[in-house]
Design a protein around this motif. Sequence first.
Motif, PDB file in Angstrom:
ATOM      1  N   PHE A 162      -7.121 -14.552   7.118  1.00 37.78           N
ATOM      2  CA  PHE A 162      -5.912 -13.938   6.579  1.00 37.78           C
ATOM      3  C   PHE A 162      -4.913 -15.073   6.373  1.00 37.78           C
ATOM      4  O   PHE A 162      -4.537 -15.749   7.332  1.00 37.78           O
ATOM      5  CB  PHE A 162      -5.356 -12.889   7.548  1.00 37.78           C
ATOM      6  N   PRO A 163      -4.525 -15.316   5.120  1.00 43.13           N
ATOM      7  CA  PRO A 163      -3.743 -16.529   4.804  1.00 43.13           C
ATOM      8  C   PRO A 163      -2.316 -16.294   4.322  1.00 43.13           C
ATOM      9  O   PRO A 163      -1.987 -16.576   3.176  1.00 43.13           O
ATOM     10  CB  PRO A 163      -4.567 -17.120   3.660  1.00 43.13           C
ATOM     11  N   PRO A 164      -1.425 -15.778   5.154  1.00 45.23           N
ATOM     12  CA  PRO A 164      -0.064 -15.521   4.677  1.00 45.23           C
ATOM     13  C   PRO A 164       0.748 -16.781   4.438  1.00 45.23           C
ATOM     14  O   PRO A 164       0.584 -17.776   5.145  1.00 45.23           O
ATOM     15  CB  PRO A 164       0.552 -14.727   5.838  1.00 45.23           C
ATOM     16  N   GLU A 165       1.629 -16.671   3.470  1.00 43.61           N
ATOM     17  CA  GLU A 165       2.610 -17.735   3.282  1.00 43.61           C
ATOM     18  C   GLU A 165       3.779 -17.391   4.198  1.00 43.61           C
ATOM     19  O   GLU A 165       4.299 -16.277   4.127  1.00 43.61           O
ATOM     20  CB  GLU A 165       3.058 -17.738   1.816  1.00 43.61           C
ATOM     21  N   HIS A 207       4.259  -6.983   5.251  1.00 47.45           N
ATOM     22  CA  HIS A 207       4.480  -5.581   4.896  1.00 47.45           C
ATOM     23  C   HIS A 207       3.166  -4.808   4.942  1.00 47.45           C
ATOM     24  O   HIS A 207       2.112  -5.362   5.259  1.00 47.45           O
ATOM     25  CB  HIS A 207       5.182  -5.483   3.540  1.00 47.45           C
ATOM     26  N   GLY A 237       1.245  -3.807   2.711  1.00 44.93           N
ATOM     27  CA  GLY A 237       0.179  -4.386   1.867  1.00 44.93           C
ATOM     28  C   GLY A 237      -0.594  -5.450   2.626  1.00 44.93           C
ATOM     29  O   GLY A 237      -1.829  -5.520   2.574  1.00 44.93           O
ATOM     30  N   HIS A 238       0.155  -6.294   3.350  1.00 39.76           N
ATOM     31  CA  HIS A 238      -0.518  -7.300   4.186  1.00 39.76           C
ATOM     32  C   HIS A 238      -1.372  -6.628   5.260  1.00 39.76           C
ATOM     33  O   HIS A 238      -2.439  -7.116   5.602  1.00 39.76           O
ATOM     34  CB  HIS A 238       0.510  -8.217   4.853  1.00 39.76           C
ATOM     35  N   SER A 284      -4.680  -5.956   3.993  1.00 41.61           N
ATOM     36  CA  SER A 284      -5.496  -7.173   3.938  1.00 41.61           C
ATOM     37  C   SER A 284      -5.955  -7.608   5.337  1.00 41.61           C
ATOM     38  O   SER A 284      -7.099  -8.033   5.534  1.00 41.61           O
ATOM     39  CB  SER A 284      -4.672  -8.275   3.264  1.00 41.61           C
ATOM     40  N   THR A 317      -6.621 -10.778  -3.388  1.00 39.78           N
ATOM     41  CA  THR A 317      -6.266  -9.687  -4.296  1.00 39.78           C
ATOM     42  C   THR A 317      -6.589 -10.070  -5.745  1.00 39.78           C
ATOM     43  O   THR A 317      -6.748 -11.239  -6.085  1.00 39.78           O
ATOM     44  CB  THR A 317      -4.792  -9.288  -4.113  1.00 39.78           C
ATOM     45  N   PHE A 356     -10.156  -7.900  -4.415  1.00 35.17           N
ATOM     46  CA  PHE A 356     -10.001  -6.431  -4.362  1.00 35.17           C
ATOM     47  C   PHE A 356      -8.580  -6.084  -4.825  1.00 35.17           C
ATOM     48  O   PHE A 356      -7.712  -6.952  -4.893  1.00 35.17           O
ATOM     49  CB  PHE A 356     -10.255  -5.901  -2.941  1.00 35.17           C
ATOM     50  N   ARG A 368      -4.879  -4.910  -4.805  1.00 35.07           N
ATOM     51  CA  ARG A 368      -3.823  -4.884  -3.789  1.00 35.07           C
ATOM     52  C   ARG A 368      -3.345  -3.456  -3.573  1.00 35.07           C
ATOM     53  O   ARG A 368      -3.469  -2.595  -4.442  1.00 35.07           O
ATOM     54  CB  ARG A 368      -2.662  -5.798  -4.159  1.00 35.07           C
ATOM     55  N   LEU A 369      -2.816  -3.224  -2.408  1.00 38.96           N
ATOM     56  CA  LEU A 369      -2.278  -1.908  -2.099  1.00 38.96           C
ATOM     57  C   LEU A 369      -0.899  -1.754  -2.736  1.00 38.96           C
ATOM     58  O   LEU A 369      -0.028  -2.602  -2.553  1.00 38.96           O
ATOM     59  CB  LEU A 369      -2.158  -1.739  -0.573  1.00 38.96           C
ATOM     60  N   MET A 408       7.025  -3.767  -2.481  1.00 42.28           N
ATOM     61  CA  MET A 408       6.157  -4.592  -1.635  1.00 42.28           C
ATOM     62  C   MET A 408       6.137  -6.049  -2.054  1.00 42.28           C
ATOM     63  O   MET A 408       5.092  -6.673  -2.066  1.00 42.28           O
ATOM     64  CB  MET A 408       4.760  -4.016  -1.609  1.00 42.28           C
ATOM     65  N   SER A 409       7.270  -6.560  -2.360  1.00 48.10           N
ATOM     66  CA  SER A 409       7.319  -7.987  -2.654  1.00 48.10           C
ATOM     67  C   SER A 409       8.261  -8.614  -1.637  1.00 48.10           C
ATOM     68  O   SER A 409       9.353  -8.093  -1.385  1.00 48.10           O
ATOM     69  CB  SER A 409       7.811  -8.192  -4.081  1.00 48.10           C
ATOM     70  N   LYS A 410       7.810  -9.702  -1.028  1.00 57.26           N
ATOM     71  CA  LYS A 410       8.636 -10.322   0.004  1.00 57.26           C
ATOM     72  C   LYS A 410       9.984 -10.751  -0.549  1.00 57.26           C
ATOM     73  O   LYS A 410      10.996 -10.685   0.155  1.00 57.26           O
ATOM     74  CB  LYS A 410       7.896 -11.525   0.613  1.00 57.26           C
TER      75      LYS A 410
HETATM   76  P1  ATP Z   1       4.151 -10.698  -1.823  1.00 56.17           P
HETATM   77  O1  ATP Z   1       3.800 -10.671  -3.268  1.00 56.17           O
HETATM   78  O2  ATP Z   1       4.431  -9.385  -1.247  1.00 56.17           O
HETATM   79  O3  ATP Z   1       5.216 -11.667  -1.502  1.00 56.17           O
HETATM   80  P2  ATP Z   1       2.024 -12.450  -1.271  1.00 56.17           P
HETATM   81  O4  ATP Z   1       0.728 -12.133  -1.865  1.00 56.17           O
HETATM   82  O5  ATP Z   1       2.802 -13.516  -1.918  1.00 56.17           O
HETATM   83  O6  ATP Z   1       2.841 -11.121  -1.093  1.00 56.17           O
HETATM   84  P3  ATP Z   1       0.954 -13.826   0.969  1.00 56.17           P
HETATM   85  O7  ATP Z   1       1.664 -14.231   2.181  1.00 56.17           O
HETATM   86  O8  ATP Z   1       0.522 -14.873   0.027  1.00 56.17           O
HETATM   87  O9  ATP Z   1       1.902 -12.796   0.234  1.00 56.17           O
HETATM   88  O10 ATP Z   1      -0.240 -12.839   1.312  1.00 56.17           O
HETATM   89  C1  ATP Z   1      -1.154 -13.045   2.345  1.00 56.17           C
HETATM   90  C2  ATP Z   1      -2.372 -12.233   2.057  1.00 56.17           C
HETATM   91  O11 ATP Z   1      -2.044 -10.856   1.960  1.00 56.17           O
HETATM   92  C3  ATP Z   1      -3.012 -12.623   0.737  1.00 56.17           C
HETATM   93  O12 ATP Z   1      -4.401 -12.734   0.925  1.00 56.17           O
HETATM   94  C4  ATP Z   1      -2.671 -11.495  -0.173  1.00 56.17           C
HETATM   95  O13 ATP Z   1      -3.653 -11.322  -1.155  1.00 56.17           O
HETATM   96  C5  ATP Z   1      -2.579 -10.317   0.777  1.00 56.17           C
HETATM   97  N1  ATP Z   1      -1.698  -9.293   0.253  1.00 56.17           N
HETATM   98  C6  ATP Z   1      -0.411  -9.426  -0.106  1.00 56.17           C
HETATM   99  N2  ATP Z   1       0.082  -8.280  -0.592  1.00 56.17           N
HETATM  100  C7  ATP Z   1      -0.926  -7.379  -0.541  1.00 56.17           C
HETATM  101  C8  ATP Z   1      -1.063  -6.001  -0.913  1.00 56.17           C
HETATM  102  N3  ATP Z   1      -0.047  -5.323  -1.435  1.00 56.17           N
HETATM  103  N4  ATP Z   1      -2.251  -5.409  -0.712  1.00 56.17           N
HETATM  104  C9  ATP Z   1      -3.275  -6.081  -0.179  1.00 56.17           C
HETATM  105  N5  ATP Z   1      -3.222  -7.371   0.186  1.00 56.17           N
HETATM  106  C10 ATP Z   1      -2.067  -8.025   0.004  1.00 56.17           C
END
Ligand code: ATP
Length: 568
Positions: free
Chosen positions: A38-41, A47, A49-50, A53, A237, A267, A269-270, A277-279
């Motif tokens: 699981f690779p969050p920035e 949220h 959505g994460h 994942s 995603t 897959f 995204r939710l 659902m955007s940070k």
């Molecule tokens: P956001 O667009 O909300 O800022 P992001 O994709 O930039 O989200 P990351 O920190 O890069 O955020 O996400 C970490 C992981 O979570 C990634 O593998 C990403 O694909 C997944 N992810 C983010 N949002 C969703 C979502 N709505 N549904 C499923 N997986 C998600």
Amino acid sequence: MSTENKETEGKKSLNFIESIIEDDIKNKKNNAEVCTRFPPEPNGYLHIGHAKSICLNFGLAQSYNGKTNLRFDDTNPEKEEVEYVESIKEDVNWLGFNWDGEARFTSDYFDQLYEWAVKLINTGLAYIDDQAPEEISKQKGTPTQPGIESPHRNRSIEENLDLFTRMKNGEFKNGECVLRAKIGMDSPNMHMRDPIIYRILHKEHHRTGNKWCIYPMYDFAHGQSDYIENITHSVCTLEFEVHRPLYDWLLNHLYTEGTIRPTQIEFARLNLSYTIMSKRKLLELVEENLVNGWDDPRMPTITGLRRRGFTAASIRNFADTIGVAKRNNVIDVALLEHSLREDLNKTSPRVMAVLNPLKIVITNYPEDKEEWLPIENNPEDESMGTREMPFSREIYIEQDDFMEDAPKKFFRLAPDKEVRLKAAYFITCNEVIKDESGNITELRCTYDPDTKSGSGSEASKRKVKGTLHWVSAKHAIDAEVRLYDRLFIDEDPGGHKEKDFKDFINPDSLKVLSNCKLEPSLKDAEAEDKYQFQRLGYFCVDRRDSKQGNLVFNRTVPLKDSWGKKNK
Ligand code: ATP
Ligand code: MG
């Protein structure tokens, strides 16, 4: 769990990612190992959505005896990352998952990534471009038109090596030059048109300090980090589908035979209705004080949902129920709430709480008398036992449960009408007391001593229209109750071109009731304890603001989905 197990378990058919993994295991690909990540920035709080994942990646590893890494994708040097790193770890743990070993950071791989960039240069597969950024983007072409080759594309390896070293040593300013992969400006995939893989950024990094002034681009860092960590299945995603050829191209040129080679699988995204659902947008809500921080119970952040009273199990069940899709869709937020109610219905004790109290004096009940009446804690689960509730001459009921000029269908209390008090007696209203302005301040009632709950008496079998919840006035404890509703009134607040998502904020998303009366068993309720307030909904003790003697409850969800009705 072995392949056979998952299949013969027969609970449900495999999703497409499980099918891929099972094929890989059968074919002994990557020694039949499974490692996801699981690779969050670390640029915001996680949220829902994460959460999807996280449940997917950790769930796959659990199903196939594998491991999951937590990797912070910190290729962008940013300042306030520490808070986010800590919150992300806490949220993953709270959801019920443990990553393999220590949390990892892409920045730990900067040396290796640099070496690989040098390797690409050495094999004639990367070059330094020192055109202006606008020039480079102009030459990209369009999806239907090939791009134009950079005049620096055919620099010698020596010159490229020298320039890259000087880039690293800080001899150039931001944007003065970049390292590009040499793939083909005529590729039908825009991401393959000599993509930039390193850029100059004179900015301190929270972990590497000032060691670097060049940073790898996401596409270069991500796949190679997967490779370094022996990730077998890199689940991401859909928007990364078009990046997969680049992911594979880089690995083709950097991969060493006999090592674990990751595969990227995408897959959908939710997306949830009534939710943003955007940070970046969530940060806007926080920074503009439109909510009370990242953990505001109205936020779709994991920490917000937790504070609201969601259970980790309900979120995991939700993630499981919606499954994995290959096409983007929108899930009804009611489904998430349904999953929550299902869980809370089974696990939360029933208690009585009056949110908008109206006092009743039972005139024929002795002033000095009190009775402790038994009541079950959860009719869904006998093992949760019973408790006793005090009954006395003065009680509170809900203001809503009384009407002076009641229409026929009003099955609650009204003048000369009889109702049942849950687990106690039948009462009849005889008199309505009002203040000078005509507001009802008190009711005078009589009770029928023969109607005691559980007595089995004939009188207690009498037909009454309504059953009300109540609390004994002298035993009640005070609390503040916060009624939360959806943060947005629009199904797709972020989907309007002419309007900002903030135009759709629900003005009634928070209502604070400061004069609530609770049954005394709640005196020692602790942070995050969850209850069903009978007839009202599910509530939990606020983990931030509630104190002993100064209880604060959040309404998690009402008993039924009132929005579903409203929208029909
Ligand atoms: P956001 O667009 O909300 O800022 P992001 O994709 O930039 O989200 P990351 O920190 O890069 O955020 O996400 C970490 C992981 O979570 C990634 O593998 C990403 O694909 C997944 N992810 C983010 N949002 C969703 C979502 N709505 N549904 C499923 N997986 C998600
Ligand atoms: Mg991202």
